[in-house]
Design a protein around this motif. Structure first.
Motif, PDB file in Angstrom:
ATOM      1  N   MET A   1       0.822  -1.219   0.000  1.00 24.54           N
ATOM      2  CA  MET A   1       0.000   0.000   0.000  1.00 24.54           C
ATOM      3  C   MET A   1       0.853   1.266   0.000  1.00 24.54           C
ATOM      4  SD  MET A   1      -3.202  -0.407  -0.314  1.00 24.54           S
ATOM      5  CE  MET A   1      -4.029   1.060   0.303  1.00 24.54           C
ATOM      6  N   GLY A   2       1.960   1.192   0.753  1.00 22.76           N
ATOM      7  CA  GLY A   2       2.862   2.340   0.846  1.00 22.76           C
ATOM      8  C   GLY A   2       3.429   2.696  -0.513  1.00 22.76           C
ATOM      9  N   TRP A   3       3.801   1.645  -1.294  1.00 25.20           N
ATOM     10  CA  TRP A   3       4.376   1.872  -2.621  1.00 25.20           C
ATOM     11  C   TRP A   3       3.332   2.544  -3.526  1.00 25.20           C
ATOM     12  CZ3 TRP A   3       3.072   0.547  -7.581  1.00 25.20           C
ATOM     13  CH2 TRP A   3       4.052   0.805  -8.557  1.00 25.20           C
ATOM     14  N   ARG A   5       0.825   4.438  -2.672  1.00 24.40           N
ATOM     15  CA  ARG A   5       0.633   5.836  -2.285  1.00 24.40           C
ATOM     16  C   ARG A   5       1.744   6.732  -2.820  1.00 24.40           C
ATOM     17  NH1 ARG A   5      -0.788   7.137   3.822  1.00 24.40           N
ATOM     18  NH2 ARG A   5      -2.739   6.056   4.027  1.00 24.40           N
ATOM     19  N   GLN A   6       2.982   6.225  -2.686  1.00 26.57           N
ATOM     20  CA  GLN A   6       4.120   7.047  -3.113  1.00 26.57           C
ATOM     21  C   GLN A   6       4.223   7.155  -4.621  1.00 26.57           C
ATOM     22  OE1 GLN A   6       7.305   5.196  -0.963  1.00 26.57           O
ATOM     23  NE2 GLN A   6       6.584   6.016   0.980  1.00 26.57           N
ATOM     24  N   ASN A   7       3.708   6.119  -5.320  1.00 22.81           N
ATOM     25  CA  ASN A   7       3.792   6.121  -6.791  1.00 22.81           C
ATOM     26  C   ASN A   7       2.387   6.158  -7.386  1.00 22.81           C
ATOM     27  OD1 ASN A   7       6.831   5.538  -7.168  1.00 22.81           O
ATOM     28  ND2 ASN A   7       6.129   4.036  -5.675  1.00 22.81           N
ATOM     29  N   TRP A   8       1.570   7.052  -6.882  1.00 15.17           N
ATOM     30  CA  TRP A   8       0.158   7.081  -7.285  1.00 15.17           C
ATOM     31  C   TRP A   8      -0.011   7.326  -8.788  1.00 15.17           C
ATOM     32  CZ3 TRP A   8      -3.947   5.114  -5.291  1.00 15.17           C
ATOM     33  CH2 TRP A   8      -5.180   5.420  -5.843  1.00 15.17           C
TER      34      TRP A   8
ATOM     35  N   ARG B 179      -9.792   2.193   6.242  1.00 17.12           N
ATOM     36  CA  ARG B 179      -8.788   3.228   6.008  1.00 17.12           C
ATOM     37  C   ARG B 179      -9.327   4.430   5.201  1.00 17.12           C
ATOM     38  NH1 ARG B 179      -3.945   3.170   7.501  1.00 17.12           N
ATOM     39  NH2 ARG B 179      -2.295   4.376   6.488  1.00 17.12           N
ATOM     40  N   LEU B 244      -4.282  12.178  -1.588  1.00 14.36           N
ATOM     41  CA  LEU B 244      -3.124  11.495  -1.005  1.00 14.36           C
ATOM     42  C   LEU B 244      -1.915  12.417  -1.051  1.00 14.36           C
ATOM     43  CD1 LEU B 244      -3.534   7.871  -2.409  1.00 14.36           C
ATOM     44  CD2 LEU B 244      -4.055   8.702  -0.126  1.00 14.36           C
ATOM     45  N   GLN B 247      -1.521  14.865   1.751  1.00 13.51           N
ATOM     46  CA  GLN B 247      -0.988  14.337   2.997  1.00 13.51           C
ATOM     47  C   GLN B 247       0.523  14.616   3.072  1.00 13.51           C
ATOM     48  OE1 GLN B 247      -0.366  10.229   2.837  1.00 13.51           O
ATOM     49  NE2 GLN B 247       0.026   9.986   5.013  1.00 13.51           N
ATOM     50  N   HIS B 248       1.221  14.304   1.914  1.00 16.24           N
ATOM     51  CA  HIS B 248       2.676  14.471   1.925  1.00 16.24           C
ATOM     52  C   HIS B 248       3.062  15.935   2.121  1.00 16.24           C
ATOM     53  CE1 HIS B 248       3.270  10.343   1.064  1.00 16.24           C
ATOM     54  NE2 HIS B 248       2.546  10.409  -0.038  1.00 16.24           N
TER      55      HIS B 248
END
Lengths: 183, 264
Positions: A1-3, A5-8, B179, B244, B247-248
């Motif tokens: 999930m983290g990946w 989010r970072q690479n949306w 979530r 999203l 957020q960052h």
């Protein structure tokens, strides 16, 4: 999930590309039209019944003309209530090729009562008699009245359970079928 | 398939009954969950009723404008209680417009309200699948698959069941406590729940439509619903990305500046 989010952006492009691929590579299937069934989008099941004068009327013989198929009984109040509106639209649209087949469910009704009712109201559209219930079974009728709008290609465009149908509904559906017919 | 439900002398259309129950249940749940999204139950109730009234009026007027001459002959029929005389697309458009205008006039926050209304949409999506199953609408293409069902004289994909399951999964993904719903309640991310639900719905439609037997075909080889759903999905992905991304950007602002202990 983290990946994700970072690479949306990358994830979105991937999802859209896969979706586009799915759309392009899954060929359309159309189950309606060809098959015969009493549902919208299907070919209307064919039948033949006797009219009040004893003549045989076959649905498939009316191909090329929009048809309103109405299954009714003389003991059913909503069926009787919608008949005047049906007569009115029949008079309006019959010159354009439209017709009505009013199938009396004679297997659960009285033929004499049905004829007397039609005469009282001055109905001029064809009245057919389903003496053995075959047509009601073919069309899976489980509510009275049930109406099928069948276009000139023999495809069921609209099914209406119950009544009485408002005149505007009748006119709107008939006009739609007549419009589609016009090139 | 059970298009008509017989209760004593009454013959009730099952699909409409299911949708009515879905609307009632969805509204009840949306009101109960409103506080999760910083909205009030009364606000959700009023928005829904306005949407319903505008939706019904819009659906009837859209139907009437397609064949105006039919209604000119009997204008009172505009008020006839017949579901056949409703245009669903016109209804949804009118409902959405009325809700947005009401929010603007009453100065209600757009995204938290839409997040709260997502509960109602989620329940309606599930009941729509069940309503299609009862009426036999939205039927599948013929198949030899073991899980196929007999419908309209052929063995077909149970697309109504696929539709219901997909709606249940989408509802579960955005239910309060999950979530997407928790994040939606945070500052700068309002609307995330709504867009996630819409995106999942669009993705499901793209997938399931391929098994439908009643698709409207565009240009001879594309299903209209899939093309529309693809564009909706693109908008949803973009909107989710925006939230999203916020957020960052928000994280460094929310954290206090890191000072060495020795400087205190």
């Amino acid at each position: 999930m983290g990946w994700i989010r970072q690479n949306w952006t990358l994830f979105s492009i991937l999802v859209l590309a896969l979706s586009a691929g799915w759309i392009v590579f899954t060929p359309p299937n159309t189950g309606g039209g060809k098959a015969s069934a009493p549902g919208e989008g299907f070919r209307a099941p064919d039948f033949e019944l006797q009219d009040a004068s004893g003549q045989i009327v076959r649905l498939s013989d009316l191909r090329g003309r929009p048809v309103l198929l109405n299954l009714w009984a003389s003991w059913c109040s909503p069926c009787k209530a919608e008949m005047p509106a049906m007569q009115k639209v029949y008079e309006t649209y019959a010159p354009s090729g439209f017709t009505i087949l009013a199938v009396n469910t004679t297997y659960q009704d009285d033929r004499a009562n049905a004829l007397a009712f039609a005469k009282n109201l001055g109905l001029t559209f064809p009245l057919l008699f389903d003496s053995d219930g075959n047509v009601a079974r073919q069309y899976r009728v489980n509510a009275m009245p049930t109406t099928f709008f069948i276009d000139s290609k023999g495809i069921i465009r609209r099914v209406v359970f119950g009544g009485p149908m408002p005149e505007a509904l009748l006119r709107a559906e008939i006009e739609k079928m007549l419009k589609e017919e016009t090139p | 398939m059970l298009p008509i439900l017989h209760i004593g002398p009454l013959a009730l259309p099952t699909a409409q009954l299911i949708m009515l129950l879905g609307f009632w249940l969805g509204l009840e749940l949306a009101e109960k969950q409103a506080h999760h999204f910083r909205t009030s139950p009364a606000q959700i109730y009023h928005l829904t009723l306005i949407g319903l009234a505008a939706g019904l009026a819009g659906a009837r007027l859209t139907y009437a404008t397609r064949t105006p001459s039919a209604f000119l002959a009997s204008p009172l029929n505009l008020l006839a209680p017949r579901p056949e005389m409703l245009d669903p697309a016109g209804g949804w458009a009118a409902a959405a417009l009325a809700i947005l205008v009401t929010m603007r006039i009453r100065r209600l926050p757009l995204w938290p309200s839409l997040d709260a209304l997502t509960t109602l949409l989620a329940v309606l999506a599930v009941t729509l699948g069940l309503a299609h199953f009862a009426s036999g609408e939205a039927f599948g293409a013929p198949t030899q698959a073991l899980w196929g069902i007999e419908l309209w004289g052929e063995r077909r994909h149970p697309t109504q069941i696929y539709e219901t399951l997909a709606a249940l999964l989408a509802a579960a993904a955005v239910w309060p406590g999950r979530r997407a719903a928790v994040l939606s309640a945070q500052a700068g991310r309002a609307g995330l729940r709504f867009w996630v639900f819409m995106g999942l719905g669009a993705a499901a439609r793209i997938f399931i439509e391929s098994f439908r037997g009643d698709s409207i075909i565009l240009l001879g080889s594309f299903r209209q619903a899939q093309v529309i759903a693809w564009f909706v999905l693109a908008i949803c992905l973009w909107q989710i990305g925006q939230r999203l991304g916020q957020q960052h950007q928000a994280v460094p602002e929310e954290k206090p500046p890191h000072e060495p202990i020795s400087s205190i």
